[in-house]
Design a protein around this motif. Sequence first.
Motif, short mmCIF file in Angstrom:
data_model
loop_
_atom_site.label_atom_id
_atom_site.label_comp_id
_atom_site.label_asym_id
_atom_site.label_seq_id
_atom_site.Cartn_x
_atom_site.Cartn_y
_atom_site.Cartn_z
N GLU A 1 4.59 -6.62 -36.19
CA GLU A 1 5.84 -7.44 -36.32
C GLU A 1 7.03 -6.21 -36.35
OE1 GLU A 1 6.21 -9.63 -39.93
OE2 GLU A 1 4.71 -10.89 -39.46
N GLU A 2 6.77 -5.46 -36.98
CA GLU A 2 7.77 -4.44 -37.28
C GLU A 2 8.10 -3.59 -36.10
OE1 GLU A 2 9.43 -4.56 -39.99
OE2 GLU A 2 10.96 -3.35 -39.65
N GLY A 3 7.10 -2.97 -35.42
CA GLY A 3 7.20 -2.16 -34.05
C GLY A 3 7.88 -2.70 -33.08
N ARG A 4 7.78 -4.22 -32.88
CA ARG A 4 8.37 -4.85 -31.87
C ARG A 4 9.80 -4.81 -32.02
NH1 ARG A 4 5.80 -9.98 -33.21
NH2 ARG A 4 3.55 -9.56 -32.73
N LYS A 5 10.47 -4.86 -33.03
CA LYS A 5 11.71 -4.63 -33.25
C LYS A 5 12.42 -3.51 -32.55
CE LYS A 5 11.58 -6.69 -37.79
NZ LYS A 5 11.50 -6.35 -39.32
N VAL B 1 -1.21 5.50 -38.02
CA VAL B 1 -1.06 4.39 -37.10
C VAL B 1 -0.18 4.81 -35.81
CG1 VAL B 1 0.17 2.19 -36.84
CG2 VAL B 1 -0.78 2.81 -38.98
N TYR B 2 -0.82 4.23 -34.68
CA TYR B 2 -0.19 4.63 -33.37
C TYR B 2 0.48 3.48 -32.76
CZ TYR B 2 -3.17 8.87 -34.02
OH TYR B 2 -3.76 10.00 -34.84
N LEU B 3 1.62 3.62 -32.49
CA LEU B 3 2.33 2.63 -31.73
C LEU B 3 2.66 3.17 -30.19
CD1 LEU B 3 4.88 1.65 -34.61
CD2 LEU B 3 2.62 0.74 -34.05
N GLU B 4 2.38 2.29 -29.25
CA GLU B 4 2.54 2.82 -27.80
C GLU B 4 3.48 1.71 -27.26
OE1 GLU B 4 0.39 3.34 -23.53
OE2 GLU B 4 -0.54 1.86 -25.41
N TYR B 5 4.63 2.18 -26.76
CA TYR B 5 5.51 1.22 -26.03
C TYR B 5 5.58 1.62 -24.71
CZ TYR B 5 7.61 0.86 -30.68
OH TYR B 5 7.94 0.34 -31.83
N THR B 6 6.33 0.74 -23.90
CA THR B 6 6.33 0.74 -22.34
C THR B 6 7.29 2.00 -21.99
OG1 THR B 6 7.95 -0.96 -22.40
CG2 THR B 6 5.82 -1.61 -21.64
N GLY C 1 11.85 3.08 -26.38
CA GLY C 1 11.41 2.30 -27.53
C GLY C 1 10.87 3.06 -28.64
N ALA C 2 9.92 4.09 -27.89
CA ALA C 2 9.49 4.90 -29.07
C ALA C 2 10.44 5.76 -29.57
CB ALA C 2 8.61 5.87 -28.16
N MET C 3 11.21 6.17 -29.06
CA MET C 3 12.45 6.94 -29.80
C MET C 3 13.19 6.02 -30.74
SD MET C 3 14.19 9.28 -26.72
CE MET C 3 15.46 10.01 -27.66
N LYS C 4 13.54 4.87 -30.55
CA LYS C 4 14.27 3.87 -31.29
C LYS C 4 13.35 3.70 -32.50
CE LYS C 4 17.46 1.65 -28.52
NZ LYS C 4 17.12 1.01 -27.15
N ALA C 5 11.71 3.37 -32.46
CA ALA C 5 10.69 3.20 -33.38
C ALA C 5 10.69 4.55 -34.29
CB ALA C 5 9.46 2.87 -32.84
#
Lengths: 120, 127
Positions: A47-51, A76-81, A85-89
Amino acid sequence: QQQIALQRLVLQAGSLPTKVICLTQVVSADELKDDEEYEDILEDMREEGRKYGNLVNVVIPRPHPNGEPTPGVGKVYLEYTDVDGAMKARQGLHGRKFGGNSVVAVFYPENKFAEGVYDN
Amino acid sequence: DSGVGVRKRKTRWADEEPRLPSVVLPDFMNDILGSVDLDPEVQALNIRMLEITRFLASGGPLDERPEGARSPSPEPVYDNMGIRINTREYRARERLNRERLEIISQLIKKNPAFKPPADYRPPKLHK
């Protein structure tokens, strides 16, 4: 001169921007043992990562049922396209509180993530 | 996720911390932030300098206390055109300018790598 400052900043951050960010000091092994709680945390992260961008994958390493040490537990690992996106997150999640813990967000090497290596 | 019976879960994420009002920092502040200094004293000096800079740029309010409550003004000084030079506003700005220069020289003393604002001229030590 600005470039030098930028380079220094990147070096200070310890890692170059990638598409994957790693949140450390987020969850405890105990929380992850419980299936329901694990799903809850996963959903919270999605939910949060999508933002922040196009989130494609969330990985939360879980402790081995037999107590064997598992690498990456607590992270926790979050992968972006994309890196954007990763920088913003990273920017947005770093320093935020999750379940009372102060989250530390760092970039994680893409190749390691792709190989399913979760350490450091 | 079929969305059936969407439970209103309480997320574990705390609300986003109220960020500092995002002011566009002048260049010299970015330079300071680039060489992040965690010495609280240096930070306090930097903050005060920013305050003064902002105040001077905005032409903020003067001491609004009524005439009798303020300390007495010095004798007026006039220029050749008969216009008063040392107005309250002028004196207030001068005072802040002096404080700002003093802060900058302190910052330089504490950190020789400190890059002073572009408009800064080191004070002449001796006439």
